[in-house]
Motif scaffolding. Structure first.
Motif, PDB file in Angstrom:
ATOM      1  N   SER A   1       0.842  -1.182   0.000  1.00  0.00           N
ATOM      2  CA  SER A   1       0.000   0.000   0.000  1.00  0.00           C
ATOM      3  C   SER A   1       0.881   1.237   0.000  1.00  0.00           C
ATOM      4  O   SER A   1       1.847   1.327   0.769  1.00  0.00           O
ATOM      5  N   ILE A   2       0.557   2.184  -0.872  1.00  0.00           N
ATOM      6  CA  ILE A   2       1.318   3.436  -0.940  1.00  0.00           C
ATOM      7  C   ILE A   2       0.343   4.603  -0.969  1.00  0.00           C
ATOM      8  O   ILE A   2      -0.823   4.453  -1.322  1.00  0.00           O
ATOM      9  N   THR A   3       0.834   5.770  -0.596  1.00  0.00           N
ATOM     10  CA  THR A   3       0.054   7.001  -0.646  1.00  0.00           C
ATOM     11  C   THR A   3       0.912   8.103  -1.230  1.00  0.00           C
ATOM     12  O   THR A   3       2.086   8.256  -0.855  1.00  0.00           O
ATOM     13  N   PHE A   4       0.336   8.856  -2.156  1.00  0.00           N
ATOM     14  CA  PHE A   4       1.040  10.007  -2.719  1.00  0.00           C
ATOM     15  C   PHE A   4       0.605  11.248  -1.960  1.00  0.00           C
ATOM     16  O   PHE A   4      -0.583  11.532  -1.829  1.00  0.00           O
ATOM     17  N   SER A   5       1.576  11.994  -1.434  1.00  0.00           N
ATOM     18  CA  SER A   5       1.280  13.215  -0.688  1.00  0.00           C
ATOM     19  C   SER A   5       2.060  14.387  -1.276  1.00  0.00           C
ATOM     20  O   SER A   5       2.859  14.208  -2.204  1.00  0.00           O
ATOM     21  N   ASP A   6       1.832  15.574  -0.717  1.00  0.00           N
ATOM     22  CA  ASP A   6       2.500  16.797  -1.177  1.00  0.00           C
ATOM     23  C   ASP A   6       2.349  16.959  -2.699  1.00  0.00           C
ATOM     24  O   ASP A   6       3.334  17.141  -3.426  1.00  0.00           O
ATOM     25  N   LYS A   7       1.082  16.838  -3.157  1.00  0.00           N
ATOM     26  CA  LYS A   7       0.745  16.993  -4.578  1.00  0.00           C
ATOM     27  C   LYS A   7       1.523  16.022  -5.467  1.00  0.00           C
ATOM     28  O   LYS A   7       1.943  16.358  -6.576  1.00  0.00           O
ATOM     29  N   GLY A   8       1.695  14.813  -4.956  1.00  0.00           N
ATOM     30  CA  GLY A   8       2.349  13.776  -5.742  1.00  0.00           C
ATOM     31  C   GLY A   8       3.848  13.783  -5.703  1.00  0.00           C
ATOM     32  O   GLY A   8       4.506  13.001  -6.395  1.00  0.00           O
ATOM     33  N   LYS A   9       4.428  14.656  -4.867  1.00  0.00           N
ATOM     34  CA  LYS A   9       5.885  14.759  -4.812  1.00  0.00           C
ATOM     35  C   LYS A   9       6.506  13.771  -3.829  1.00  0.00           C
ATOM     36  O   LYS A   9       7.717  13.539  -3.860  1.00  0.00           O
ATOM     37  N   GLU A  10       5.701  13.188  -2.943  1.00  0.00           N
ATOM     38  CA  GLU A  10       6.234  12.262  -1.940  1.00  0.00           C
ATOM     39  C   GLU A  10       5.424  10.976  -1.935  1.00  0.00           C
ATOM     40  O   GLU A  10       4.202  10.988  -2.134  1.00  0.00           O
TER      41      GLU A  10
ATOM     42  N   ASP B   1       4.458   7.746   0.425  1.00  0.00           N
ATOM     43  CA  ASP B   1       4.411   7.272   1.800  1.00  0.00           C
ATOM     44  C   ASP B   1       4.049   5.790   1.834  1.00  0.00           C
ATOM     45  O   ASP B   1       3.222   5.320   1.045  1.00  0.00           O
ATOM     46  N   PHE B   2       4.667   5.052   2.773  1.00  0.00           N
ATOM     47  CA  PHE B   2       4.370   3.633   2.938  1.00  0.00           C
ATOM     48  C   PHE B   2       4.779   3.213   4.343  1.00  0.00           C
ATOM     49  O   PHE B   2       5.407   3.987   5.086  1.00  0.00           O
ATOM     50  N   GLU B   3       4.429   2.008   4.719  1.00  0.00           N
ATOM     51  CA  GLU B   3       4.776   1.474   6.033  1.00  0.00           C
ATOM     52  C   GLU B   3       5.554   0.181   5.879  1.00  0.00           C
ATOM     53  O   GLU B   3       5.244  -0.646   5.010  1.00  0.00           O
ATOM     54  N   TYR B   4       6.570   0.033   6.734  1.00  0.00           N
ATOM     55  CA  TYR B   4       7.376  -1.183   6.714  1.00  0.00           C
ATOM     56  C   TYR B   4       8.064  -1.331   8.066  1.00  0.00           C
ATOM     57  O   TYR B   4       8.592  -0.361   8.615  1.00  0.00           O
ATOM     58  N   GLY B   5       8.059  -2.545   8.578  1.00  0.00           N
ATOM     59  CA  GLY B   5       8.757  -2.828   9.827  1.00  0.00           C
ATOM     60  C   GLY B   5       8.223  -2.053  11.007  1.00  0.00           C
ATOM     61  O   GLY B   5       8.979  -1.715  11.913  1.00  0.00           O
ATOM     62  N   GLY B   6       6.919  -1.756  11.011  1.00  0.00           N
ATOM     63  CA  GLY B   6       6.325  -1.020  12.113  1.00  0.00           C
ATOM     64  C   GLY B   6       6.589   0.473  12.068  1.00  0.00           C
ATOM     65  O   GLY B   6       6.242   1.195  13.008  1.00  0.00           O
ATOM     66  N   LYS B   7       7.200   0.937  10.974  1.00  0.00           N
ATOM     67  CA  LYS B   7       7.530   2.352  10.831  1.00  0.00           C
ATOM     68  C   LYS B   7       6.806   2.942   9.624  1.00  0.00           C
ATOM     69  O   LYS B   7       6.500   2.250   8.662  1.00  0.00           O
ATOM     70  N   ALA B   8       6.566   4.262   9.697  1.00  0.00           N
ATOM     71  CA  ALA B   8       6.051   5.008   8.554  1.00  0.00           C
ATOM     72  C   ALA B   8       7.222   5.654   7.837  1.00  0.00           C
ATOM     73  O   ALA B   8       8.131   6.203   8.474  1.00  0.00           O
ATOM     74  N   TRP B   9       7.217   5.587   6.501  1.00  0.00           N
ATOM     75  CA  TRP B   9       8.335   6.103   5.710  1.00  0.00           C
ATOM     76  C   TRP B   9       7.822   7.083   4.650  1.00  0.00           C
ATOM     77  O   TRP B   9       6.700   6.954   4.158  1.00  0.00           O
ATOM     78  N   GLY B  10       8.674   8.020   4.293  1.00  0.00           N
ATOM     79  CA  GLY B  10       8.370   8.955   3.232  1.00  0.00           C
ATOM     80  C   GLY B  10       9.528   9.033   2.256  1.00  0.00           C
ATOM     81  O   GLY B  10      10.692   9.144   2.668  1.00  0.00           O
ATOM     82  N   LEU B  11       9.209   8.956   0.959  1.00  0.00           N
ATOM     83  CA  LEU B  11      10.244   9.017  -0.082  1.00  0.00           C
ATOM     84  C   LEU B  11       9.985  10.228  -0.964  1.00  0.00           C
ATOM     85  O   LEU B  11       8.916  10.351  -1.575  1.00  0.00           O
ATOM     86  N   SER B  12      10.932  11.138  -1.042  1.00  0.00           N
ATOM     87  CA  SER B  12      10.828  12.278  -1.942  1.00  0.00           C
ATOM     88  C   SER B  12      11.072  11.781  -3.365  1.00  0.00           C
ATOM     89  O   SER B  12      12.136  11.226  -3.669  1.00  0.00           O
ATOM     90  N   LEU B  13      10.085  11.945  -4.238  1.00  0.00           N
ATOM     91  CA  LEU B  13      10.209  11.437  -5.600  1.00  0.00           C
ATOM     92  C   LEU B  13      11.061  12.350  -6.480  1.00  0.00           C
ATOM     93  O   LEU B  13      11.370  12.000  -7.620  1.00  0.00           O
ATOM     94  N   GLY B  14      11.450  13.517  -5.949  1.00  0.00           N
ATOM     95  CA  GLY B  14      12.355  14.398  -6.690  1.00  0.00           C
ATOM     96  C   GLY B  14      13.799  14.095  -6.384  1.00  0.00           C
ATOM     97  O   GLY B  14      14.590  13.759  -7.265  1.00  0.00           O
ATOM     98  N   SER B  15      14.150  14.138  -5.099  1.00  0.00           N
ATOM     99  CA  SER B  15      15.539  13.914  -4.687  1.00  0.00           C
ATOM    100  C   SER B  15      15.826  12.469  -4.321  1.00  0.00           C
ATOM    101  O   SER B  15      16.979  12.079  -4.163  1.00  0.00           O
TER     102      SER B  15
END
Length: 776
Positions: free
Chosen positions: A130-139, A141-155
């Motif tokens: 499961s994934i979620t796009f946030s910040d107008k599609g720039k980030e 978000d997903f969950e793994y290992g009991g943690k929430a993670w965010g990936l910047s799709l630009g950098s």
């Protein structure tokens, strides 16, 4: 003299035996040899291993057949997971631009995640779905290992965002606390309403303004209190709630024999109402907050003493009135009632009645148009589930919107501005399986019915938030999936998203199910089902038949989409032909078709099922109707055991899991929906009451912590069978809930059928060196 045991002696014995035998004896031996030869290769260890290979093939050899699609909020884009030869791939589609691409760089993310966690992460086996796009599609978000993670799709910078959200594991039957709701704020945020000493109070939301409390009711008590589910009118000048006379508490007791955190057993309880239990009785209450007055509302239209349920008040947007929905116990009357917001006068807007039952739990639909000026309502009053347009002021039908010998399955969207409805239906298209879902558009007045999907297949649509587009994934049990993006205005395909690749599945020996129809007990109605043969199928052999049954009246259950009968294919590999069909008493056909179940759950469509199997055997002589097994879980557990009790002349072997063996022992909402109020018909349908009729071979499987169907339902059947001196098998699984038995139960079920239908002793279980679990 010849030495005993020499070849001469043996030949002499056979010769002497041959002289003594009659022609009839020789024919008997020949018949037995033929039967023995026909069973070779059925129930062997090789067949068991092939069943496991079949499971693996169905899980890993179907490519480009995504199952779910997720539209991004506020955008005309969606993402999905696609299984390809290299693994799991995330795909992003832009509906407006008609483009399809990777949702993100999976290789880069896998490296980042491996470095951040110290665990090797494979790019095409990413450990989340499961994934979620946030910040107008720039980030991302997903969950793994009991943690929430965010990936910047630009950098492509990865950051840990804290603990993953913990989702409550709520029990489906949890009791509603009518007194425990938090204070309810008014729409203007000036006030809060709450329950104190069983009565309705209001105070300022800002305690600094004033701590004064205004008591609006005075007759509340523990025996008849006001509900804390309080509803404010939109103008914050009126309140409505229900006055509640509590019902009785009914607790289900479960003993956890083998908890992981302690040696001693644990006792668990659940709130669990059963047929006949006393229910809360409610009456709507109206308060004019400006004048601090309670307005009397006549309780008579709300059926005091006869209620199954009364909904919470729902205000009109202009505050002129509120509505409630009344469901009479026994489910033969259902009403929508409106209470005037000044006078408390009650008007009946909709009244639904049935001589059998109203399927409120599966088919009820209501949409208020123009703040209640009109109402769209679903009803089976003409014998089929259709939509009607009501005048919301007079309570009279303006027109029937949909009509014909077919059914509305789901209302997707009502466009009030365009006065049109998007909906799913089935049974309308000539020459198609009547259960196949298609999508349509229609106007409020019933004109302009437009099919949005037409392919002869089962369609599953996922609409964009603005209902301009929809993803259509369609297939049949014998037709591989195709996924397209369509325009919701006319159904035209604008982009082919995926086309399934099933070559590897067929190469592994998989055989598609055959769709088969036969006539029901009435000789007129078609019964639809499927036939599944093993990959080693040989028409020269004789095959026992195993039926998988689930006959819950709330729906229909025969798989209609590709690859949706996986466990049945595995069972067939052991040397059986496996079948499944929807008999009378199930849903998604006419009202008459479903009414067969009314006050008669034990019927389970079994007469139709028997006729169906016999007709199939007429066409295919390799089906052995002298060796027929049946299995199912829950309602299917009740029906599979019932097959041996009520139809022992046909069914010979049954495996019943988590069965509702006496409808008085199961949850109220499901059983009273079809069986109505308590009466002698409950005992007539009870497997427990009829346990002395058992013939054939029966295995019962039960999870000790089943909080869906009371475990005592199965244990009472066990008790009755013991008292009747009946031979049967029983498997209790510690720590398990509502279950078919899991992997262990599946192996036991397969062995039971192999032993008692094939007459073959199942192979010994082996233990793999690299796995502590038993497997074949």
């Amino acid at each position: 003299m010849d030495t005993p045991g020499t070849s001469t002696g043996v030949n002499f014995s056979i010769t002497a035996l041959a002289r003594a035998m009659t022609l009839h004896s020789w024919l008997l031996i020949a018949l037995l040899l033929c039967c023995s030869l026909s069973l070779m290769g059925q129930g062997t260890k090789a067949d068991y291993r092939r069943a496991e290979a079949q499971k693996e093939a169905m899980e890993s050899k179907i490519y480009n057949a995504p199952r779910s699609f997720h539209w991004i909020k506020g955008e005309e884009k969606f993402w999905y997971i696609n299984t390809t030869p290299r693994g799991k791939e995330f795909v992003l589609v832009d509906a407006a631009k008609r483009t399809r691409k990777s949702a993100f760089n999976q290789e880069r993310l896998a490296k980042l995640l491996s470095a951040a966690t110290g665990k090797e992460v494979s790019p095409y086996k990413l450990p989340f779905s499961s994934i979620t796009f946030s910040d107008k599609g720039k980030e991302l978000d997903f969950e793994y290992g009991g943690k929430a993670w965010g990936l910047s799709l630009g950098s492509y910078k990865l950051r840990e965002k804290g603990e993953a959200e913990k989702r409550p594991n709520r029990y489906w039957g949890g009791a509603r606390d009518e007194l425990g709701n938090k204070p309810v704020a008014s729409p203007d945020s000036q006030w809060v309403a709450f329950i104190k000493n069983y009565n309705v109070y209001v105070k300022y939301s800002d305690s600094n303004k004033s701590k004064e409390e205004y008591q609006l009711s005075y007759d509340g008590s523990a025996g008849e209190h006001y509900s804390s589910y309080i509803s404010w009118s939109p103008d914050s000048k009126k309140l409505a709630t229900n006055k509640v006379r509590p019902g009785q508490e009914h607790l289900l007791y479960l003993l956890e024999s083998s908890p992981e955190d302690q040696l001693q057993p644990k006792l668990q309880t659940r709130h669990y109402l059963k047929p006949g239990d006393a229910l809360p009785q409610k009456s709507p209450q109206l308060f004019l907050f400006d004048s601090k007055k309670q307005i009397s509302v006549n309780p008579a239209p709300f059926g005091p003493g006869e209620q199954y349920s009364l909904s919470n008040p729902s205000w009109r947007k202009d505050g002129r009135a509120f509505t409630v929905e009344y469901n009479q116990r026994g489910h033969q009357a259902y009403k929508v009632l409106e209470v005037d917001g000044q006078t408390g006068e009650v008007q009946e807007l909709i009244e639904e009645e049935s001589k059998t039952f109203i399927d409120y739990s599966g088919k009820k639909y209501r949409h208020d148009v123009g703040d209640g000026k009109e109402i769209i309502w679903a009803s089976e009053r003409d014998g089929w589930n259709h939509l009607y347009l009501y005048d919301g002021e007079t309570g009279k039908v303006k027109n029937q919107i949909t009509k014909g010998n077919w059914v509305v399955r789901e209302v997707v969207h009502v466009d009030e501005a365009q006065r049109s409805i998007l909906f799913a239906g089935s049974g309308r298209e000539a020459g198609q399986d009547p259960y196949l879902v298609q999508y349509y558009k229609i106007s409020f007045d019933g004109s302009g019915l437009t099919p949005l999907t037409t392919e002869n297949a089962n369609h599953s649509a996922t609409f964009s938030p603005n209902h301009k587009y929809f993803v259509d994934s369609y297939s049949r049990v014998d037709k591989a999936p195709v996924t397209v993006l369509r325009n919701a205005a006319d159904g035209k395909a604008v982009l082919e998203v995926e086309k399934a690749d099933t070559a590897g599945l067929y190469a592994a020996g998989w055989k598609a199910p055959e769709v088969f129809t036969s006539k029901a007990r009435d000789g007129e109605t078609d019964i639809w089902g499927i036939i599944i043969r093993p990959s080693s199928f040989d028409p020269a052999k004789k095959y026992p038949v195993i039926e998988y049954i689930y006959a819950g009246p709330h729906s229909s259950f025969v798989p209609k989409s590709f690859g949706s009968a996986r466990h049945l294919h595995e069972l067939a590999e052991l040397g059986f032909v496996v079948v499944q069909m929807d008999g009378m008493g199930t849903s998604n056909r006419s009202k008459t078709f479903q009414d067969v179940c009314w006050r008669n759950i034990k019927d389970a469509g079994l007469p139709d099922r028997i006729a169906w199997i016999k007709d199939a055997a007429q066409k295919y002589p390799y089906l052995d109707t002298e060796r027929v097994g049946i299995f199912g879980t829950s309602a299917g557990g009740q029906s599979s055991a019932g097959a041996l009790l009520f139809h022992p002349e046909f069914y010979k072997v049954a495996v019943s899991s988590s069965g509702c063996h006496d409808n008085r022992m199961d949850k109220m909402w499901w059983n009273e929906q079809w069986m109505g109020k308590l009466g002698p018909h409950y005992a007539s349908s009870s497997n427990v009451e009829n346990a002395n009729k058992l013939e054939g071979k029966l295995m019962l499987i039960l999870g000790e912590l089943d909080d869906n169907v009371d475990p005592a339902s199965t244990l009472q059947l066990v008790n009755a069978l013991i008292k009747a001196n009946k031979n049967f098998d029983f498997l209790m699984i510690p720590g398990a809930g509502h279950t078919s038995g899991g992997d262990y139960g599946e192996r036991k079920r397969r062995d039971f059928f192999v032993k008692h239908l094939l007459g073959v002793e199942p192979p010994e279980w082996e233990k793999a060196a690299d796995d502590s679990s038993a497997k074949l």
